[in-house]
Design an enzyme around this catalytic site. Sequence first.
Site, short mmCIF file in Angstrom:
data_model
loop_
_atom_site.label_atom_id
_atom_site.label_comp_id
_atom_site.label_asym_id
_atom_site.label_seq_id
_atom_site.Cartn_x
_atom_site.Cartn_y
_atom_site.Cartn_z
N GLU A 233 0.83 -1.20 0.00
CA GLU A 233 0.00 0.00 0.00
C GLU A 233 0.87 1.26 0.00
OE1 GLU A 233 -2.34 2.59 3.29
OE2 GLU A 233 -2.19 0.42 3.61
N ASP B 33 0.84 3.82 -3.26
CA ASP B 33 0.42 5.22 -3.15
C ASP B 33 1.36 6.12 -3.95
OD1 ASP B 33 -1.05 7.47 -1.75
OD2 ASP B 33 0.97 7.83 -1.03
N ASP C 56 -7.03 1.22 0.27
CA ASP C 56 -5.69 0.71 0.58
C ASP C 56 -5.32 -0.49 -0.29
OD1 ASP C 56 -5.57 2.66 2.51
OD2 ASP C 56 -5.88 1.31 4.20
N GLU D 282 -4.35 0.49 -3.85
CA GLU D 282 -2.97 0.96 -3.92
C GLU D 282 -1.98 -0.21 -3.87
OE1 GLU D 282 -3.48 5.40 -1.92
OE2 GLU D 282 -2.82 3.72 -0.68
#
Length: 230
Positions: free
Chosen positions: A45, A49, A118, A121
Amino acid sequence: MRLAADLVAFSARLGHDFRRPDLLVRAVTHSSISSATRPSNERLEFLGDRVLGLSIATALFGADERAAEGQLAPRFNALVRQETCAEVARDLGLGEVLKLGRSEMMSGGRRKEALLGDAMEAVIAAVYLDAGFDAARDVVLRHWGPRIAAAATAETRDAKSSLQEWAQARGLPPPAYVETAREGPDHQPLFTVEARLSTGETASGTATGKRAAEQAAARALLARMEQKND
């Protein structure tokens, strides 16, 4: 390692054939079911991102050559925020393939916005580690494409912040937001939220994410109040 049928189908919807299937398995593994031999998707995650951010920033930079930094920044924020990631996750049916602990599953984890955002990502990071940045960027552009195009021309200001500033300027307390309806299947719910001012004025908004519905309601109420005061 061979992927289960549901993950094979998800991979097809995503548009990426994993050479390292273990990366996808890890990307859909929530911390509620992780162990020493089954790592969660939290580290992915973190990486995803950043990959998402660079992909979106590059796309926005090229989509509107005349846009100033002050215009690009809110567009970027609207596209990488959690609710947008969750919307893409719902479109892909990501919630259906998440690996969750029993308690998280029983509490509706497959449709939680934070969990879906989450995990989306983490999936982007898995593609990046599996095949490099170009492959990850292509996945982002494929599934964020219509949103990127819309962001280049649409007003993307934070409607909730604008409505709160409007209220504060008139000595009113911050607006309240109340969920009034929820429809649709668990993997793709539709939320309706009502924005309320202390003076009694209200307006509703509907979207696939609760936060997006709040933004829609705030935008509708702000437009109503501005029209009323013209």
